[in-house]
Scaffold this motif. Structure first.
Motif, PDB file in Angstrom:
ATOM      1  N   SER A  88       0.809  -1.219   0.000  1.00 45.95           N
ATOM      2  CA  SER A  88       0.000   0.000   0.000  1.00 45.95           C
ATOM      3  C   SER A  88       0.840   1.266   0.000  1.00 45.95           C
ATOM      4  O   SER A  88       0.278   2.352   0.017  1.00 45.95           O
ATOM      5  N   ILE A 112      -4.126  -5.263  -1.089  1.00 46.04           N
ATOM      6  CA  ILE A 112      -4.155  -5.542  -2.530  1.00 46.04           C
ATOM      7  C   ILE A 112      -5.154  -4.618  -3.224  1.00 46.04           C
ATOM      8  O   ILE A 112      -4.902  -4.107  -4.324  1.00 46.04           O
ATOM      9  N   THR A 113      -6.302  -4.386  -2.547  1.00 47.38           N
ATOM     10  CA  THR A 113      -7.271  -3.444  -3.124  1.00 47.38           C
ATOM     11  C   THR A 113      -6.643  -2.070  -3.295  1.00 47.38           C
ATOM     12  O   THR A 113      -6.795  -1.425  -4.334  1.00 47.38           O
ATOM     13  N   ALA A 146      -3.453  -1.351  -3.605  1.00 48.68           N
ATOM     14  CA  ALA A 146      -2.424  -1.371  -4.647  1.00 48.68           C
ATOM     15  C   ALA A 146      -3.054  -1.330  -6.032  1.00 48.68           C
ATOM     16  O   ALA A 146      -2.640  -0.549  -6.895  1.00 48.68           O
ATOM     17  N   ILE A 147      -4.086  -2.162  -6.251  1.00 51.22           N
ATOM     18  CA  ILE A 147      -4.649  -2.221  -7.599  1.00 51.22           C
ATOM     19  C   ILE A 147      -5.480  -0.981  -7.900  1.00 51.22           C
ATOM     20  O   ILE A 147      -5.553  -0.519  -9.032  1.00 51.22           O
ATOM     21  N   ARG A 187      -4.679   2.009  -6.806  1.00 54.57           N
ATOM     22  CA  ARG A 187      -3.683   3.026  -7.136  1.00 54.57           C
ATOM     23  C   ARG A 187      -3.169   2.833  -8.550  1.00 54.57           C
ATOM     24  O   ARG A 187      -2.991   3.783  -9.299  1.00 54.57           O
ATOM     25  N   ALA A 188      -2.908   1.565  -8.902  1.00 52.46           N
ATOM     26  CA  ALA A 188      -2.266   1.305 -10.185  1.00 52.46           C
ATOM     27  C   ALA A 188      -3.227   1.538 -11.339  1.00 52.46           C
ATOM     28  O   ALA A 188      -2.849   2.110 -12.357  1.00 52.46           O
ATOM     29  N   ARG A 189      -4.481   1.108 -11.215  1.00 55.98           N
ATOM     30  CA  ARG A 189      -5.360   1.196 -12.388  1.00 55.98           C
ATOM     31  C   ARG A 189      -6.773   1.674 -12.095  1.00 55.98           C
ATOM     32  O   ARG A 189      -7.653   1.525 -12.941  1.00 55.98           O
ATOM     33  N   VAL A 228      -9.050   0.373 -10.221  1.00 53.94           N
ATOM     34  CA  VAL A 228      -9.949  -0.771 -10.320  1.00 53.94           C
ATOM     35  C   VAL A 228     -10.457  -1.114  -8.922  1.00 53.94           C
ATOM     36  O   VAL A 228      -9.677  -1.211  -7.984  1.00 53.94           O
ATOM     37  N   ASP A 229     -11.772  -1.255  -8.767  1.00 51.19           N
ATOM     38  CA  ASP A 229     -12.269  -1.778  -7.502  1.00 51.19           C
ATOM     39  C   ASP A 229     -13.280  -2.914  -7.719  1.00 51.19           C
ATOM     40  O   ASP A 229     -13.995  -3.287  -6.821  1.00 51.19           O
ATOM     41  N   ALA A 278     -10.259  -6.908 -13.023  1.00 56.42           N
ATOM     42  CA  ALA A 278      -8.909  -7.386 -12.706  1.00 56.42           C
ATOM     43  C   ALA A 278      -8.786  -8.853 -13.075  1.00 56.42           C
ATOM     44  O   ALA A 278      -8.387  -9.680 -12.272  1.00 56.42           O
ATOM     45  N   ASP A 338      -6.872 -10.286 -15.376  1.00 56.65           N
ATOM     46  CA  ASP A 338      -5.708 -10.535 -16.225  1.00 56.65           C
ATOM     47  C   ASP A 338      -5.284 -11.996 -16.216  1.00 56.65           C
ATOM     48  O   ASP A 338      -4.787 -12.523 -17.202  1.00 56.65           O
TER      49      ASP A 338
END
Lengths: 198, 101
Positions: A170, B80-81, B83-84, B86-88, B90-91, B96, B98
């Motif tokens: 995070s 993980i929520t 991180a993902i 932030r990156a794209r 996506v919630d 997600a 991939d």
């Protein structure tokens, strides 16, 4: 009396659990989940597991409060101002869940469980808490610090590893963002200038 | 209070959680389903401890393991929520996919 409390809490726990996926707002879903956890912890308390029951309640209250913050951060429609339906493959999920429930319930009802200790345990549980262990919490503590210390060590290590992993996952900008892939870039690439020597 | 009643409660909680796990799109709601399912397991283990082996604390240790699994699952899920997201941005689990085969 205990049976009545148990039945009320069991029905409440399942009803609140169902409500989690039926209410219109994420905040309400969080509170419904909290209610479900508290209802489910009361039967654990009825079994004489006072420490573990209280642990579940306290942990869940904190966790759901944190979860409510996450809801507001990430989720659309946290206030429930419009109907919310975010499901995929709803019908098949219902069928699978119902089938699993029927299977588990059949196993619970038709398996010949060992019954010798059950009645004695229930009758002795009103005041003393367990059948033979005078204080289950003391027994658990002695067990964790004795024969089952490996479990405690593994839990501690797993919790520590998850703390590290959570921070790594995070973090917005880590050292590779600041110093480059080989960690050699100086000065660090920061979006805002500041610090010593800048 | 019988073992069967406790196991029925545990089965119902697990089934409700399983429905949430399978049907929800939002990652946080999936985590909630997972929590419900693990809570069913906690109830079942506590009942087994009481009705089958309340003389020994081994069952309680298993409850403790389940509770820590629940805590770790929640923390890692939210990380993980984050991180993902932030990156794209996506919630939803559907965005997600991939690794879907």
């Amino acid at each position: 009396m205990q049976t009545v409390i148990f039945l009320i809490c069991a029905v409440g726990a399942v009803a609140a659990g169902i409500a989690v996926f039926r209410v219109d707002s994420m905040a309400r879903a969080t509170l419904a989940l909290l209610a479900s956890f508290i209802f489910a912890a009361v039967p654990i308390l009825l079994l004489g597991l006072s420490y573990l029951g209280i642990l579940v309640i306290l942990m869940m209250v904190m966790e759901m409060m944190i979860m409510a913050v996450f809801m507001v951060m990430y989720m659309m429609n946290p206030a429930g101002l419009m109907p919310m339906k975010m499901v995929h493959n709803n019908k098949m999920s219902l069928v699978i869940a119902a089938a699993v429930f029927v299977l588990l319930a059949a196993g619970a009802l038709f398996t010949p469980w060992p019954s010798g200790t059950a009645e004695a345990a229930v009758s002795g549980s009103t005041t003393t808490g367990g059948r033979s262990a005078a204080d289950p919490t003391l027994a658990l503590g002695l067990d964790l610090m004795g024969p089952h210390m490996l479990v405690m060590i593994v839990i501690g290590l797993a919790l520590f590893a998850s703390m590290v992993a959570v921070v790594v996952l995070s973090t917005h900008r880590g050292r590779y963002d600041r110093f480059g892939d080989d960690l050699q870039r100086r000065p660090a690439d920061d979006p805002v200038r500041g610090g010593l020597g800048k | 209070m019988t073992l069967q009643l406790f196991l029925l409660l545990a089965a119902a909680l697990f089934a409700v959680g399983l429905y949430g796990l399978l049907s929800q799109q939002s990652i946080v709601m999936i985590l909630m389903g997972l929590e419900l399912a693990i809570n069913g397991i906690i109830v079942a283990v506590a009942a087994f401890w009481f009705f089958a082996a309340s003389g020994r604390p081994d069952g309680q240790v298993l409850v403790l393991v389940a509770i820590s699994a629940m805590a770790i699952e929640m923390a890692m899920g939210f990380a993980i929520t984050t991180a993902i997201f932030r990156a794209r941005d996506v919630d939803m689990a559907d965005s997600a996919s991939d690794l879907a085969g």
